[in-house]
Design an enzyme around this catalytic site. Structure first.
Site, PDB file in Angstrom:
ATOM      1  N   ARG A 176       0.846  -1.197   0.000  1.00 23.83           N
ATOM      2  CA  ARG A 176       0.000   0.000   0.000  1.00 23.83           C
ATOM      3  C   ARG A 176       0.881   1.247   0.000  1.00 23.83           C
ATOM      4  NH1 ARG A 176      -5.571  -0.661   3.497  1.00 23.83           N
ATOM      5  NH2 ARG A 176      -6.640  -1.900   1.919  1.00 23.83           N
TER       6      ARG A 176
ATOM      7  N   SER B  66      -7.913  -3.212  -4.595  1.00 23.57           N
ATOM      8  CA  SER B  66      -8.634  -1.941  -4.527  1.00 23.57           C
ATOM      9  C   SER B  66      -9.554  -1.740  -5.718  1.00 23.57           C
ATOM     10  CB  SER B  66      -7.642  -0.774  -4.439  1.00 23.57           C
ATOM     11  OG  SER B  66      -6.969  -0.790  -3.196  1.00 23.57           O
TER      12      SER B  66
ATOM     13  N   TYR C  83      -3.835  -2.245   7.058  1.00 21.85           N
ATOM     14  CA  TYR C  83      -4.986  -3.109   7.254  1.00 21.85           C
ATOM     15  C   TYR C  83      -5.351  -3.149   8.735  1.00 21.85           C
ATOM     16  CZ  TYR C  83      -3.995  -4.833   2.544  1.00 21.85           C
ATOM     17  OH  TYR C  83      -3.780  -4.927   1.194  1.00 21.85           O
TER      18      TYR C  83
END
Length: 294
Positions: A43, A54, A148
């Site tokens: 990310r 995503s 996350y």
């Protein structure tokens, strides 16, 4: 059969379910292919154009609301008519990742009263920016370094369950999106919570493929329990194939640009974070760090 048809040294990049069947993954590696699991894309800003999770989750969040609306027996927006007032539907989104944010935005566009919850306090600003109410239990930092949600402690789970139980009984539609990489989906909605909801209410469980955020969910089925319908459709993004396919293809094409040089030769630079983070199979072995302790 597909593995046998592939020549040694072939490169496979896509959704390889790196946390899935270990034996199947080992067979995959032994076939001599070099495998990149795009689900493990880091990310970071420059990786966004290669992030298959995503691009697909965005569509799934949208479609979850559309599916809920199609199954729900009433309208989403408030309507004032000469015959009476139609109240706005109350929609609760559990998990404020890419899918959750799109679900919030879609439900708001349809005129619903939207609330959302996440274990990560940092998501509050995003929720409010979309015009939804943020429902939160005060917890220690619950986001991992990768962004996350981490797994909660037993005490934290109890606090969250208490808050959800009191809020969920007044909701018309609940959409759950909570997943923890490498682990079964956490239970967010218990059987008792379902039974506290009004007949005609809808639950859409986007985590059903990993066991579900509700134990009553069943893959690719709509389960009705005491008047509450629980939708467990798999691969909701795939129901928007006209969008999902080109987005996925673009993600893969952007990744291939990293390893295919202008002259057509291959260069796998393991110093590149986007390559090292997704490389799971090389030289006949599983090479990613997630397999080291297994």
């Amino acid at each position: 059969k597909l593995l046998k048809a592939m020549k040694e040294g072939a490169i496979v990049a896509g959704g390889l379910e790196p946390y899935g069947d270990r034996k199947a993954l080992e067979d995959f590696a032994k076939a001599g292919v070099t495998g990149f699991a795009m689900e493990l894309m880091p990310r970071i800003t420059r990786a966004q154009a290669m992030d298959i999770l995503s691009s697909q989750a965005n569509l799934a969040g949208y479609k979850a609301v559309i599916e809920a609306g199609a199954t729900f027996g009433r309208a989403f927006p408030m309507m004032m008519t000469a015959a009476g007032t139609v109240p706005a539907a109350k929609v609760f989104i559990m998990g404020v990742g890419v899918a959750g944010l799109q679900a919030i935005a879609t439900a708001r566009r349809l005129g619903a009263i939207v609330s959302a919850t996440d274990v990560r306090k940092a998501t509050e600003e995003q929720v409010k920016s979309l015009g939804a109410k943020f429902v939160y239990v005060d917890l220690a930092e619950a986001a991992t370094a990768a962004g996350y949600a981490r797994e909660l402690t037993a005490e934290e789970k109890a606090k969250q369950a208490e808050l959800v139980a009191s809020h969920i009984k007044s909701q018309d539609v609940v959409i759950t999106t909570a997943l923890i990489p490498g682990r079964p989906a956490p239970t967010l909605i218990t059987k008792e919570m379902v039974e506290s909801m009004k007949p005609g209410s809808i639950i859409v469980d986007l985590a059903v493929e990993r066991g579900g955020n509700c134990p009553l969910s069943k893959p690719d089925q709509i389960v009705e329990h005491k008047g509450v319908k629980i939708i467990g459709t798999l691969n909701l993004a795939g129901r928007l194939a006209g969008n999902a396919t080109p987005l996925f293809a673009k993600n893969i094409a952007n990744f291939l640009d990293l390893i295919i040089q202008k002259d057509g030769s291959l260069k796998i630079d393991e110093a590149d974070e986007c390559i090292s983070s997704t490389l799971i199979a090389k030289g006949g072995k599983l090479v990613h760090k997630i397999y080291e302790a297994k």
